[in-house]
Motif scaffolding. Structure first.
Motif, mmCIF file in Angstrom:
data_model
loop_
_atom_site.group_PDB
_atom_site.id
_atom_site.type_symbol
_atom_site.label_atom_id
_atom_site.label_comp_id
_atom_site.label_asym_id
_atom_site.label_seq_id
_atom_site.Cartn_x
_atom_site.Cartn_y
_atom_site.Cartn_z
ATOM 1 N N TYR A 47 -3.118 1.267 3.464
ATOM 2 C CA TYR A 47 -4.516 1.350 3.030
ATOM 3 C C TYR A 47 -5.332 2.233 3.972
ATOM 4 O O TYR A 47 -5.080 2.296 5.176
ATOM 5 C CB TYR A 47 -5.112 -0.058 2.936
ATOM 6 C CG TYR A 47 -4.434 -0.869 1.855
ATOM 7 C CD1 TYR A 47 -4.930 -0.876 0.561
ATOM 8 C CD2 TYR A 47 -3.265 -1.573 2.122
ATOM 9 C CE1 TYR A 47 -4.276 -1.579 -0.446
ATOM 10 C CE2 TYR A 47 -2.602 -2.282 1.126
ATOM 11 C CZ TYR A 47 -3.127 -2.274 -0.163
ATOM 12 O OH TYR A 47 -2.473 -2.955 -1.156
ATOM 13 N N ASP A 48 -6.337 2.896 3.391
ATOM 14 C CA ASP A 48 -7.200 3.773 4.183
ATOM 15 C C ASP A 48 -8.057 2.998 5.171
ATOM 16 O O ASP A 48 -8.463 3.540 6.199
ATOM 17 C CB ASP A 48 -8.148 4.557 3.264
ATOM 18 C CG ASP A 48 -7.423 5.518 2.342
ATOM 19 O OD1 ASP A 48 -6.267 5.877 2.648
ATOM 20 O OD2 ASP A 48 -8.015 5.899 1.316
ATOM 21 N N ALA A 49 -8.382 1.753 4.825
ATOM 22 C CA ALA A 49 -9.308 0.979 5.657
ATOM 23 C C ALA A 49 -9.042 -0.504 5.504
ATOM 24 O O ALA A 49 -8.429 -0.955 4.528
ATOM 25 C CB ALA A 49 -10.758 1.290 5.292
ATOM 26 N N PRO A 59 -6.987 3.238 10.125
ATOM 27 C CA PRO A 59 -7.774 4.468 10.300
ATOM 28 C C PRO A 59 -9.271 4.213 10.316
ATOM 29 O O PRO A 59 -10.007 4.823 11.081
ATOM 30 C CB PRO A 59 -7.363 5.308 9.071
ATOM 31 C CG PRO A 59 -6.033 4.764 8.643
ATOM 32 C CD PRO A 59 -6.085 3.309 8.958
ATOM 33 N N ARG A 60 -9.728 3.317 9.436
ATOM 34 C CA ARG A 60 -11.123 2.907 9.368
ATOM 35 C C ARG A 60 -11.157 1.394 9.204
ATOM 36 O O ARG A 60 -10.243 0.811 8.624
ATOM 37 C CB ARG A 60 -11.854 3.536 8.177
ATOM 38 C CG ARG A 60 -11.685 5.018 8.019
ATOM 39 C CD ARG A 60 -12.696 5.773 8.824
ATOM 40 N NE ARG A 60 -12.738 7.187 8.476
ATOM 41 C CZ ARG A 60 -13.432 8.100 9.117
ATOM 42 N NH1 ARG A 60 -14.179 7.749 10.156
ATOM 43 N NH2 ARG A 60 -13.415 9.376 8.762
ATOM 44 N N VAL A 96 -12.945 6.856 2.161
ATOM 45 C CA VAL A 96 -11.991 5.767 1.939
ATOM 46 C C VAL A 96 -11.749 5.593 0.447
ATOM 47 O O VAL A 96 -12.690 5.505 -0.349
ATOM 48 C CB VAL A 96 -12.526 4.453 2.551
ATOM 49 C CG1 VAL A 96 -11.693 3.262 2.114
ATOM 50 C CG2 VAL A 96 -12.553 4.563 4.076
ATOM 51 N N ARG A 97 -10.472 5.485 0.065
ATOM 52 C CA ARG A 97 -10.121 5.286 -1.336
ATOM 53 C C ARG A 97 -9.361 3.989 -1.573
ATOM 54 O O ARG A 97 -9.161 3.589 -2.723
ATOM 55 C CB ARG A 97 -9.285 6.471 -1.842
ATOM 56 C CG ARG A 97 -10.089 7.778 -1.912
ATOM 57 C CD ARG A 97 -11.179 7.687 -2.967
ATOM 58 N NE ARG A 97 -12.074 8.859 -2.963
ATOM 59 C CZ ARG A 97 -13.247 8.892 -2.360
ATOM 60 N NH1 ARG A 97 -13.683 7.828 -1.695
ATOM 61 N NH2 ARG A 97 -14.002 9.971 -2.394
ATOM 62 N N SER A 98 -8.949 3.337 -0.505
ATOM 63 C CA SER A 98 -8.262 2.048 -0.656
ATOM 64 C C SER A 98 -8.597 1.167 0.536
ATOM 65 O O SER A 98 -8.658 1.651 1.672
ATOM 66 C CB SER A 98 -6.743 2.235 -0.770
ATOM 67 O OG SER A 98 -6.221 2.841 0.405
#
Length: 403
Positions: free
Chosen positions: A170-172, A208-209, A105-107
């Motif tokens: 956002y990734d998560a 996604p997460r 995760v990056r964001s």
């Protein structure tokens, strides 16, 4: 944690961010609360009374916050009373941030960000954060914390209703619903959280997460099938549970901090009940909440003292990082008078009382069984049940497992 009230950033708080306010806070960094009245009187000769009161209140909050944030961060950050009480402890927040980072995760969209404790940990792990809260005053404090810690390039604080925020970029998603009410105190019904747990789950399933912070007492049957669950303890105290989405649904685990040490459930059957052996193992609270006592029993080669009690017993000593071990040197039916005689005979001066499966209050038993020290020895008594019968077990700690 999210807030449930709405109030603008106060003029007093804004004044703390001015050069005069900063000078006052610096002067109060190591102030002695016992000398506060005299100090306040002196400072009010040089500064506006309202600003002095606000600075003193903030200094007190910073001192309280040291336990959660450490002295260096607490001395630079800003707090509200609810923020100090409800914010995630730094070690726990850092562990969660590292878990996100390990997932790639990056964001992260941090929904219900409160004063920014989790957002700060995420940013320090190299993750960019959108930190959202609907309370203007709380957002002002979060922004001040981001600036004070030099994290402006990684954290955006946004005042908004989290249910209206688009998180698709956002990734998560991380959601920490408010579990306290100004009128009702602690909230136990997940649907009474703000926002409700059902909304938080739907937000998690759309990302996604995701991770949802919840009370550690959540029933296992209330855990969505799409989620894995993690119970976290810090220095032996259970702090929270987290529902993880987008990775290994159904996975139950207990994480012990510092460390971290992680015990993962393998679906073992309940251990057999056996008679009390030479050693008693007290599993960590996170292990118990995660229903992983069977995994500990397997590690130490033991069984339960009662089918309803989370104490494990064995005739041999095996070190486990997930349980504290005690050598048992006494067992008797619950009887305060007999316990008093035994403590006197053993010259016990320091008595630790633990209970599981007993309605007796530890302090009440300590007062009745040992009204005064009988000597200098230390002992531990467990108020519990053995094969259904109220029982007292006496013992001495062998080690804090894994220490």
């Amino acid at each position: 944690m999210g807030t449930v009230s709405s109030s603008p950033a106060s003029a007093d708080f804004r004044a703390l961010l001015t050069p005069e306010g900063q000078s006052l806070l610096d002067a109060l960094r190591d102030h002695d609360p016992a000398q506060e009245l005299a100090l306040a009187t002196r400072l009010r000769r040089e500064h506006p009374a309202e600003l002095v009161s606000a600075a003193l209140a903030q200094a007190r909050l910073r001192q309280r916050a040291v336990a959660k944030f450490g002295p260096a961060d607490a001395a630079r950050m800003y707090f509200t009373p609810n923020g100090v009480e409800q914010a995630t402890r730094t070690g726990v927040a850092a562990h969660r941030a590292e878990s996100f980072r390990a997932l790639g995760v990056r964001s992260v969209a941090d929904l219900c960000c409160g004063i920014g404790g989790d957002a700060i940990a995420l940013a320090r792990a190299g993750i960019s954060v959108l930190a959202v809260d609907r309370d203007p005053g709380t957002c002002a404090v979060a922004r001040a914390n981001v600036a004070a810690l030099g994290l402006d390039d990684l954290i955006e604080v946004r005042e908004a209703d989290v249910t209206e925020v688009d998180t698709s970029a956002y990734d998560a998603v991380f959601v920490d619903p408010a579990r306290r009410s100004a009128k009702r105190g602690r909230i136990f019904d997940p649907e009474a959280y703000s926002p409700p747990l059902s909304w938080a789950v739907s937000a998690a399933l759309s990302a996604p997460r995701a991770a949802l912070k919840i009370a550690p007492g959540i029933p296992h049957e209330a855990i969505p099938p799409e989620a894995g669950a993690e119970w976290i303890s810090d220095a032996g105290d259970v702090k929270e549970a987290v529902l993880w989405f987008g990775t290994e649904p159904g996975r139950m685990r207990a994480t012990l901090l510092p460390g971290p040490r992680e015990l993962v459930g393998r679906g073992l059957p309940d251990p057999e009940v056996r008679s009390v052996g030479r050693y008693l193992y007290e599993p960590d609270g996170a292990v118990i909440r995660a229903h992983l006592v069977a995994e500990v029993a397997e590690q130490v080669g033991g069984g339960l003292i009662d089918e309803t009690i989370a104490y494990v017993t064995s005739d041999e000593l095996r070190v486990s990082p997930y349980a504290s071990a005690y050598e048992i040197n006494g067992q008797l039916p619950f009887n305060v008078k007999k316990l008093k005689v035994l403590l006197r005979e053993r010259e016990v001066g320091v008595l630790t009382v633990k209970k599981r499966g007993s309605a007796v209050e530890p302090e009440e038993l300590r007062r009745k069984a040992m009204p005064k020290p009988y000597g200098k020895r230390a002992a531990t008594v467990f108020l519990t049940r053995v094969a259904g019968a109220p029982t007292m077990l006496l013992g001495e700690p062998v080690s804090r497992a894994g220490a």
